[in-house]
Structures are given as C-alpha cells and as structure tokens.
Design a protein around this motif. Sequence first.
Motif, PDB file in Angstrom:
ATOM      1  N   VAL A   1       1.015  -1.254  -0.229  1.00 17.70           N
ATOM      2  CA  VAL A   1       0.284   0.400  -0.039  1.00 17.70           C
ATOM      3  C   VAL A   1       0.430   1.508  -0.107  1.00 17.70           C
ATOM      4  N   LYS A   2       1.723   1.275   0.785  1.00 15.71           N
ATOM      5  CA  LYS A   2       2.529   2.162   1.118  1.00 15.71           C
ATOM      6  C   LYS A   2       3.339   2.327  -0.192  1.00 15.71           C
ATOM      7  N   PRO A   3       4.213   1.766  -1.417  1.00 20.78           N
ATOM      8  CA  PRO A   3       4.596   2.507  -2.276  1.00 20.78           C
ATOM      9  C   PRO A   3       3.621   3.185  -3.076  1.00 20.78           C
ATOM     10  N   LEU A   4       2.566   2.522  -3.116  1.00 18.54           N
ATOM     11  CA  LEU A   4       1.517   2.958  -4.089  1.00 18.54           C
ATOM     12  C   LEU A   4       1.119   4.178  -4.144  1.00 18.54           C
ATOM     13  N   LEU A   5       0.619   4.322  -2.645  1.00 25.00           N
ATOM     14  CA  LEU A   5       0.028   5.667  -2.383  1.00 25.00           C
ATOM     15  C   LEU A   5       1.062   7.270  -2.400  1.00 25.00           C
ATOM     16  N   THR A   6       2.570   6.348  -2.484  1.00 26.59           N
ATOM     17  CA  THR A   6       3.650   7.329  -2.649  1.00 26.59           C
ATOM     18  C   THR A   6       4.092   7.614  -3.963  1.00 26.59           C
ATOM     19  N   GLU A   7       4.206   7.012  -4.562  1.00 26.31           N
ATOM     20  CA  GLU A   7       3.641   7.314  -6.808  1.00 26.31           C
ATOM     21  C   GLU A   7       2.286   7.975  -6.703  1.00 26.31           C
ATOM     22  N   LEU A   8       1.814   7.764  -6.271  1.00 23.23           N
ATOM     23  CA  LEU A   8       0.339   8.021  -6.934  1.00 23.23           C
ATOM     24  C   LEU A   8       0.412   9.703  -6.510  1.00 23.23           C
ATOM     25  N   GLN A   9       0.846   9.746  -5.108  1.00 22.41           N
ATOM     26  CA  GLN A   9       1.310  11.337  -4.467  1.00 22.41           C
ATOM     27  C   GLN A   9       2.081  12.222  -6.138  1.00 22.41           C
ATOM     28  N   GLU A  10       3.385  11.551  -6.542  1.00 26.48           N
ATOM     29  CA  GLU A  10       3.996  11.785  -7.039  1.00 26.48           C
ATOM     30  C   GLU A  10       3.860  12.033  -8.377  1.00 26.48           C
ATOM     31  N   ARG A  11       2.555  11.677  -8.944  1.00 25.27           N
ATOM     32  CA  ARG A  11       1.744  12.237 -10.309  1.00 25.27           C
ATOM     33  C   ARG A  11       0.588  12.265 -10.676  1.00 25.27           C
ATOM     34  N   MET A  12       0.101  13.057 -10.127  1.00 24.31           N
ATOM     35  CA  MET A  12      -0.817  13.412 -10.223  1.00 24.31           C
ATOM     36  C   MET A  12      -1.246  14.576  -9.976  1.00 24.31           C
ATOM     37  N   SER A  13       0.290  15.476 -10.448  1.00 20.85           N
ATOM     38  CA  SER A  13      -0.073  17.263 -10.389  1.00 20.85           C
ATOM     39  C   SER A  13      -0.391  17.098 -11.907  1.00 20.85           C
ATOM     40  N   GLU A  14       0.483  16.209 -13.149  1.00 21.79           N
ATOM     41  CA  GLU A  14       0.148  15.912 -14.223  1.00 21.79           C
ATOM     42  C   GLU A  14      -1.287  15.845 -14.373  1.00 21.79           C
ATOM     43  N   GLU A  15      -2.323  14.781 -14.231  1.00 25.45           N
ATOM     44  CA  GLU A  15      -3.100  14.405 -14.250  1.00 25.45           C
ATOM     45  C   GLU A  15      -4.276  15.965 -13.614  1.00 25.45           C
ATOM     46  N   LEU A  16      -3.994  16.507 -13.120  1.00 25.05           N
ATOM     47  CA  LEU A  16      -5.079  17.417 -12.671  1.00 25.05           C
ATOM     48  C   LEU A  16      -5.264  18.361 -13.816  1.00 25.05           C
ATOM     49  N   ASP A  17      -4.116  18.335 -15.386  1.00 23.92           N
ATOM     50  CA  ASP A  17      -4.392  19.521 -16.177  1.00 23.92           C
ATOM     51  C   ASP A  17      -4.228  18.391 -17.491  1.00 23.92           C
ATOM     52  N   TYR A  18      -6.331  18.853 -18.139  1.00 29.65           N
ATOM     53  CA  TYR A  18      -6.361  17.588 -18.916  1.00 29.65           C
ATOM     54  C   TYR A  18      -5.600  17.930 -20.378  1.00 29.65           C
ATOM     55  N   ARG A  19      -4.955  19.227 -20.312  1.00 31.71           N
ATOM     56  CA  ARG A  19      -4.292  19.666 -21.366  1.00 31.71           C
ATOM     57  C   ARG A  19      -3.061  18.583 -21.618  1.00 31.71           C
ATOM     58  N   VAL A  20      -2.360  18.762 -20.725  1.00 36.52           N
ATOM     59  CA  VAL A  20      -1.641  17.223 -20.118  1.00 36.52           C
ATOM     60  C   VAL A  20      -1.856  16.268 -21.201  1.00 36.52           C
ATOM     61  N   GLU A  21      -2.981  15.784 -20.274  1.00 32.58           N
ATOM     62  CA  GLU A  21      -3.624  14.588 -20.966  1.00 32.58           C
ATOM     63  C   GLU A  21      -4.075  14.472 -22.292  1.00 32.58           C
ATOM     64  N   ALA A  22      -4.614  16.104 -22.795  1.00 32.77           N
ATOM     65  CA  ALA A  22      -4.860  15.782 -23.989  1.00 32.77           C
ATOM     66  C   ALA A  22      -3.609  15.400 -25.411  1.00 32.77           C
ATOM     67  N   ASP A  23      -2.133  16.317 -24.431  1.00 32.08           N
ATOM     68  CA  ASP A  23      -1.616  16.576 -25.511  1.00 32.08           C
ATOM     69  C   ASP A  23      -0.957  15.075 -25.928  1.00 32.08           C
ATOM     70  N   ALA A  24      -1.116  14.603 -24.758  1.00 25.57           N
ATOM     71  CA  ALA A  24      -0.243  12.636 -24.435  1.00 25.57           C
ATOM     72  C   ALA A  24      -1.344  11.067 -25.577  1.00 25.57           C
ATOM     73  N   GLN A  25      -2.965  12.385 -24.965  1.00 24.96           N
ATOM     74  CA  GLN A  25      -3.491  11.196 -26.143  1.00 24.96           C
ATOM     75  C   GLN A  25      -3.508  11.605 -27.873  1.00 24.96           C
ATOM     76  N   ARG A  26      -3.348  12.842 -28.553  1.00 21.41           N
ATOM     77  CA  ARG A  26      -3.136  12.737 -29.255  1.00 21.41           C
ATOM     78  C   ARG A  26      -1.346  12.395 -29.647  1.00 21.41           C
ATOM     79  N   ARG A  27      -0.833  12.287 -29.764  1.00 22.10           N
ATOM     80  CA  ARG A  27       0.451  11.444 -29.768  1.00 22.10           C
ATOM     81  C   ARG A  27      -0.209  10.036 -29.346  1.00 22.10           C
ATOM     82  N   PHE A  28      -0.371   9.118 -29.112  1.00 26.38           N
ATOM     83  CA  PHE A  28      -1.295   8.603 -28.615  1.00 26.38           C
ATOM     84  C   PHE A  28      -2.134   7.834 -29.856  1.00 26.38           C
ATOM     85  N   VAL A  29      -3.314   8.810 -30.295  1.00 26.07           N
ATOM     86  CA  VAL A  29      -3.381   8.655 -31.774  1.00 26.07           C
ATOM     87  C   VAL A  29      -2.910   8.795 -32.975  1.00 26.07           C
ATOM     88  N   LYS A  30      -1.470   9.564 -33.050  1.00 25.62           N
ATOM     89  CA  LYS A  30      -1.109   9.530 -34.084  1.00 25.62           C
ATOM     90  C   LYS A  30      -0.454   8.123 -34.474  1.00 25.62           C
TER      91      LYS A  30
END
Length: 437
Positions: free
Chosen positions: A185-214
């Motif tokens: 549990v603890k390592p899982l929570l630590t990793e979630l904390q470290e990568r959450m800031s990117e998930e909160l900005d949907y523009r970052v997600e959109a950029d990644a998704q466009r790259r997968f689409v291409k």
Amino acid sequence: MSEIPRRTVQRTAKLAGLPLGAAGRFAAGWGKRLTGRDADEVNAEISARTAEQLFAVLGQLKGGAMKFGQALSVFEAAVPDEYAEPYREALTKLQSAAPPMPTRDVHQVLTEQLGSAWRSRFSEFDDVPTAAASIGQVHRATWHDGREVAVKVQYPGAGEALMSDLRQLQRFSRLIQGIVPGTEVKPLLTELQERMSEELDYRVEADAQRRFVKAYTDDPNVRVPRVLASAPRALVTEWVEGTGLAGIIRDGSQDDRDHAGTLLSLFNFSAPHQVGLLHADPHPGNFMLDGDGRLIVIDFGAVARLPGGPPPTFGVLLRLALGDDPDELLRFLRAERFLGPRTELAAEDVLAFLSPLVEPLRTERFTFTRGWMQGQADRVGNLRGTDFRTSRSLNLPPEYLMIYRTTMGTTAILCQLGATVAARRIVGDWLPGFRTD
C-alpha cells in the motif's frame, strides 16, 4: 467553521473510519468465534462488510481516495480466495463508478473552461454523466458537426481533495495494508502523490492522447479516440463504445480473455517504441474491445515519458535472469544501481525474487491465473521468507518505478482475465536488450 474546513474534517473522519471500522469488525469477529460461531463463516462476514465499507468510503470521497481505490482494484487478483469475492466486487466498482456532481457545477466548470457560449459547440449535451471516477466525470454529447463525443469535466476542488486524501491515506497505510491483503500500500500511495499534478491538467492529458492517436491511427490492434477540444479542467474526445475488460473478466469466453490479454500486452510493450510514452494507468476501466476486436484505450492522464523508447536495462535484466549465469545477473544489478556496492545477496535468491517477471517468459505461451498471482504475493509478502528479505535489499532506481508498476499492473489484469499470452514473443519483439540475435 467555514465550508472548506468542514468538508476537510468530514473527509478525514471517513478515511479514518476505514482502519477503525476494520479493527472493530475483527474484534467483534473474535468475540463471535469465542461464542462458537464457525470461523470461516465469521471471516467471510467480516470480509464482506469491510469490502462494502471500502467501496462506500473511497467511492463517495472521489479525489485521491477514489484514485487509490482504482489503483488498488487492479491487484484484487492477489487477494486470497477465501477473502476474494467481496473485495473483487467492491474494488471492481471503483474502476468506473462514483457519485456524480450536481448539474449546476458541471455547467459552471464548462463555462469557465470552454467559454460562456460552450453550448453552441454541442448540438446535444446529456446532463446525466455516463461515468464518474476519481477527479472527473464523463458526459455523452453530440459535437456541432454531428460526431458523438465524450466530455470529461473535472470536479471543483479536485486537486485539493486529491492531495489531502493521499496524505491522509499515507498516515493509515499500515492499517489499510491489513484491510486489503497481498498489496504493497505505502509505495502505491507514494507514487500516486508524485504523479498527480500532471493528471489534474487535462491539457497535458490531451497532448499525450494526441500523440497516441497519431501513432495508432489505422492500427489493426489498437484504437485511441481523437481529441476535439481541451482546457485545464475539461476535455472533449470522440465517443467510443465497446466491451469493457471488467465485463470480459466477469463473463468473457476464453478466446475473448486470451485476445484481450494479448492486445493489452502488445500495447503495453509497443507504446514506448511507437509513441515515446507508456500508458501508466493500467486498470480494466481504461480498456475495452470494440466490434472489430481492437483494444480501445482511454484515459491518458498518467503516462511515463520515454523519449528514447523503453530503456534496454529491463530487457537485459530479464535476459540474464532467464540465462544460466546468476553471477553475471548480480554484477549487472550492481552496475545499474539495483543493488548497493556493499549489499550482499545470494544470486539464487535474486533469481527467485524476480520470478513474477521471469516465469511468464520461460515458455512460448504462459497462462496467467489468480492462483499464480496469489502465490507470488504470498511468497514476496511473507515477512519471514527469503523473498521479503531480498526485496528489502534491492533498490529500484526512480526512473524505472512507473515502468515496473505498469508492468506489474498489466500482469495483474492478465491474471484477472486468466489469459494465455505469447508473452515471450511480445517481449522479444518490443523490449530492447532481451534478445541476443
């Protein structure tokens, strides 16, 4: 007391109730056993009630608590059979279900993110969400040109709630470990904390998704919905339909399970080459099979950035672990900082510890099962066992953390599917350093 502190106190109280509630149920169960109740019957009752509370609290709170529950749901395959069924049902719900936010809040977010004339961009918009998850919910709509679209809207205050929940859950990580056996549990929570800031900005997600689409446009095996519009807290993509992996896990034929598992493995290992990114949120709610048998992939908020493709380190490690020279493997682990220069370990113990990664590659085709996953979890989680001591001596360099967790998360889904997969061929085709020819 102001509104925001009151909500914070309420969330904290509910999260605190998870381990306290479990402790109370186990104490009550001990009392029932003293009065002559059958131990298996009491344990089953405790597991069902604990799982029910787990879903109720994590699902209602959304934010980091919900995100934690989604990540946890992948590893239900490691839960021992005598406890599994209630956890399986409750944790699977967390992959795609949460209480929706009020319609007025949805409209307010869309006004802020897409402009006051946002309705003119749609010919139809359904105020009732089709899915609600950790930091946002999805509405079905029709774009102004007639295309069916999915509109993801972030919950107001999602960032604050998310980080607050994860900090709170960290405090209870050792107690929660006892609620859901077989999971670190603890390592899982630590990793979630470290990568959450990117998930909160949907523009970052959109950029990644466009790259997968291409990268996957016209691919015969993988389909990624196109992005039509994005803002920090709103995202519009093509609407896609298919059979979710949760449904295939529950009701699919063996052919469907094998097919889904093969495509999931292929996507996991091919994406770093094709895109320079790794989809790093492996839970069944993010994958479907369409009518043509392609794997539909959604939700690109969590990605690992691998601009040079997958590092050859993992491929070499797996190749050496499959070979006949464990001493060479040990030298490699020291050179790559997996093992400290003064740490002493038996090469045979390291090989045994790596078996969850290596065993599926020893044959041309491997059948992933819940029983196999439970055996691996029991072995590594045994505090008195050699594998646990080995795990405490090995070090995973930070740059490999998301790759490792994604690989293990994908393996857990394959075990939920009970899929037979030509894993050795897929790894050989896509992981540099694995093949010698």
